[in-house]
Scaffold this active site. Structure first.
Site, mmCIF file in Angstrom:
data_model
loop_
_atom_site.group_PDB
_atom_site.id
_atom_site.type_symbol
_atom_site.label_atom_id
_atom_site.label_comp_id
_atom_site.label_asym_id
_atom_site.label_seq_id
_atom_site.Cartn_x
_atom_site.Cartn_y
_atom_site.Cartn_z
ATOM 1 N N GLY A 19 0.819 -1.208 0.000
ATOM 2 C CA GLY A 19 0.000 0.000 0.000
ATOM 3 C C GLY A 19 0.856 1.263 0.000
ATOM 4 O O GLY A 19 0.429 2.320 0.471
ATOM 5 N N HIS A 39 11.331 0.596 -1.066
ATOM 6 C CA HIS A 39 11.023 -0.812 -0.761
ATOM 7 C C HIS A 39 12.250 -1.489 -0.135
ATOM 8 O O HIS A 39 12.249 -2.704 0.038
ATOM 9 C CB HIS A 39 10.674 -1.583 -2.035
ATOM 10 C CG HIS A 39 9.410 -1.167 -2.714
ATOM 11 N ND1 HIS A 39 8.234 -0.931 -2.035
ATOM 12 C CD2 HIS A 39 9.114 -0.974 -4.030
ATOM 13 C CE1 HIS A 39 7.280 -0.614 -2.910
ATOM 14 N NE2 HIS A 39 7.793 -0.617 -4.118
ATOM 15 N N ARG A 92 1.918 -5.013 5.752
ATOM 16 C CA ARG A 92 0.619 -5.594 5.375
ATOM 17 C C ARG A 92 0.721 -7.107 5.543
ATOM 18 O O ARG A 92 1.805 -7.676 5.347
ATOM 19 C CB ARG A 92 0.313 -5.234 3.914
ATOM 20 C CG ARG A 92 -1.049 -5.653 3.427
ATOM 21 C CD ARG A 92 -1.260 -5.308 1.948
ATOM 22 N NE ARG A 92 -2.640 -5.484 1.554
ATOM 23 C CZ ARG A 92 -3.099 -5.377 0.308
ATOM 24 N NH1 ARG A 92 -2.269 -5.051 -0.679
ATOM 25 N NH2 ARG A 92 -4.380 -5.560 0.025
ATOM 26 N N LYS A 137 -8.085 -4.143 -5.975
ATOM 27 C CA LYS A 137 -9.261 -4.323 -5.116
ATOM 28 C C LYS A 137 -9.216 -3.413 -3.895
ATOM 29 O O LYS A 137 -10.234 -2.983 -3.393
ATOM 30 C CB LYS A 137 -9.358 -5.770 -4.667
ATOM 31 C CG LYS A 137 -9.783 -6.713 -5.792
ATOM 32 C CD LYS A 137 -10.380 -7.983 -5.244
ATOM 33 C CE LYS A 137 -11.017 -8.796 -6.347
ATOM 34 N NZ LYS A 137 -11.378 -10.151 -5.892
ATOM 35 N N GLY A 138 -8.006 -3.193 -3.390
ATOM 36 C CA GLY A 138 -7.851 -2.290 -2.250
ATOM 37 C C GLY A 138 -8.563 -2.767 -1.004
ATOM 38 O O GLY A 138 -9.116 -1.967 -0.251
HETATM 39 P P1 A3P Z 1 -4.551 -4.906 -4.042
HETATM 40 O O1 A3P Z 1 -3.741 -5.448 -5.171
HETATM 41 O O2 A3P Z 1 -4.802 -5.929 -2.969
HETATM 42 O O3 A3P Z 1 -5.802 -4.246 -4.502
HETATM 43 P P2 A3P Z 1 1.673 -0.694 -3.470
HETATM 44 O O4 A3P Z 1 1.239 0.711 -3.633
HETATM 45 O O5 A3P Z 1 2.649 -0.856 -2.346
HETATM 46 O O6 A3P Z 1 2.119 -1.299 -4.748
HETATM 47 O O7 A3P Z 1 0.381 -1.513 -2.995
HETATM 48 C C1 A3P Z 1 -0.694 -1.749 -3.869
HETATM 49 C C2 A3P Z 1 -1.894 -2.234 -3.096
HETATM 50 O O8 A3P Z 1 -2.441 -1.119 -2.346
HETATM 51 C C3 A3P Z 1 -3.010 -2.730 -4.013
HETATM 52 O O9 A3P Z 1 -3.673 -3.787 -3.315
HETATM 53 C C4 A3P Z 1 -3.880 -1.475 -4.124
HETATM 54 O O10 A3P Z 1 -5.203 -1.724 -4.546
HETATM 55 C C5 A3P Z 1 -3.821 -0.985 -2.693
HETATM 56 N N1 A3P Z 1 -4.244 0.411 -2.571
HETATM 57 C C6 A3P Z 1 -3.837 1.468 -3.306
HETATM 58 N N2 A3P Z 1 -4.503 2.587 -2.933
HETATM 59 C C7 A3P Z 1 -5.352 2.222 -1.961
HETATM 60 C C8 A3P Z 1 -6.327 2.936 -1.189
HETATM 61 N N3 A3P Z 1 -6.541 4.226 -1.346
HETATM 62 N N4 A3P Z 1 -7.018 2.233 -0.261
HETATM 63 C C9 A3P Z 1 -6.799 0.910 -0.074
HETATM 64 N N5 A3P Z 1 -5.898 0.187 -0.781
HETATM 65 C C10 A3P Z 1 -5.187 0.830 -1.716
#
Ligand code: A3P
Length: 312
Positions: A68, A128, A150, A270-271
């Protein structure tokens, strides 16, 4: 986040082109024993990164891929920008396109760290990297570190879908193939379990605040408030509420083409929490539960992750 994103989109577009030209086995290289994607990182940039001078008012957002980081990056940049806007003398350069850098510290070109010296405070920097691979000045100069974690099952699930969409990363034909790779070191930015173990050594430092994806998901207003207070940022209730609203999944997904270019449709998937239940079989659950138990469960970050709530 109204800052220009041209450089962000350019870097992503170039990495997509570079990734498409590489075979599966050419997509990763190692630096100091950790795997990184060739299309984003290089030995030269890692060496140049050693010259990066952290400032005590820098905000470093550290998170394993798919935890996230783009979400929390939005919240942090928005908090900082809202705070800066209240100081008209300091706000001049905030929208200057020339001052934009790709937000992840380890991604860019060898001159990036020289240019970063000219960025006005506060700089919000994402990474990262494991703590041992960060430039020494981050700890020496006591930059503020926000550590985002996470649960591993949702990280793996998110990573699987993302790797199959983004040509810069090695894709996997099946979830079973991906799961097998995820349980090894041969992942972009290394193993999740190493990452959590390594950061665990810093989890009680006074400059480090840990936040979980799941707690932010459960109560975003509280998360935003706690982060602002950790950074010493004082905003009105209304300003905080605006930051909360602009960081909703719906709002970020809606703006994603503008903010993230081609990455937008791959990233905002999906978030949510528990999508892992659609992929993990019983044997994979047992395998991950065992590794978590052996390596993470009894650590500070392990208990923060609330594995029994989110992964059982
Ligand atoms: P999912 O693939 O489970 O949907 P990163 O930014 O570290 O690459 O992480 C990506 C993950 O964060 C994805 O998860 C994405 O959907 C989720 N994400 C991005 N923005 C978000 C938000 N505003 N609220 C909740 N989850 C979010």
């Amino acid at each position: 986040m109204e800052k220009p994103r041209k450089k962000f989109i350019d870097v992503i577009d170039k990495a997509i082109i570079a990734g498409k030209a590489l075979d599966h086995d050419e997509k990763l290289f190692t630096y100091k024993g950790t795997f990184y994607p060739v299309a984003f990182c290089s030995l030269e940039v890692f060496r140049a990164m050693e010259t990066f001078e952290a400032r005590s008012d820098d905000v470093i957002l550290a998170g394993y891929p798919k935890s996230g980081t783009n979400w929390l990056g939005q919240i942090l940049s928005d908090l900082v920008a809202t705070c800066e806007k209240k100081r008209p003398d300091e706000a001049k350069n905030v929208n200057d396109e020339e001052l934009e850098e790709f937000p992840y510290l380890e991604i860019g070109d060898i001159e990036k760290y020289e240019r970063m010296k000219k960025l006005p405070s506060r700089r919000v920097i994402l990474t990262h990297l494991c703590p041992g691979n960060l430039p020494k000045s981050v700890f020496k100069n006591k930059a503020k570190i926000l550590l985002l974690i996470r649960n591993p099952k949702d990280v793996a699930t998110s990573f699987f879908h993302f790797s199959n969409k983004l040509p810069a990363l090695p894709s996997h034909k099946t979830w079973d193939d991906f799961f097998a790779a995820f349980m090894t070191e041969k992942m972009p930015w290394g193993s999740y379990f190493n990452y959590i173990s390594e950061w665990n050594k810093y989890a009680t430092d006074e400059n480090v605040m840990t936040i979980t994806y799941e707690e932010l998901k459960e109560n975003r207003p509280l998360g935003v408030k706690n982060i602002a207070s950790f950074l010493g940022i004082s905003l009105t209730e209304e300003e905080l509420q605006n930051v909360v609203e602009r960081s909703s999944f719906q709002s970020m997904k809606k703006n994603s083409e503008k903010t993230h270019g081609a990455l937008g449709s791959m990233l905002f998937r999906k978030g949510g929490v528990s999508d892992w239940k659609n992929l993990f079989n019983e044997e994979q659950n047992e395998k991950m539960d065992k590794v978590f138990e052996e390596r993470i469960a009894r650590t500070k970050l392990g208990s923060k992750l609330k594995y029994d709530v989110y992964c059982k």
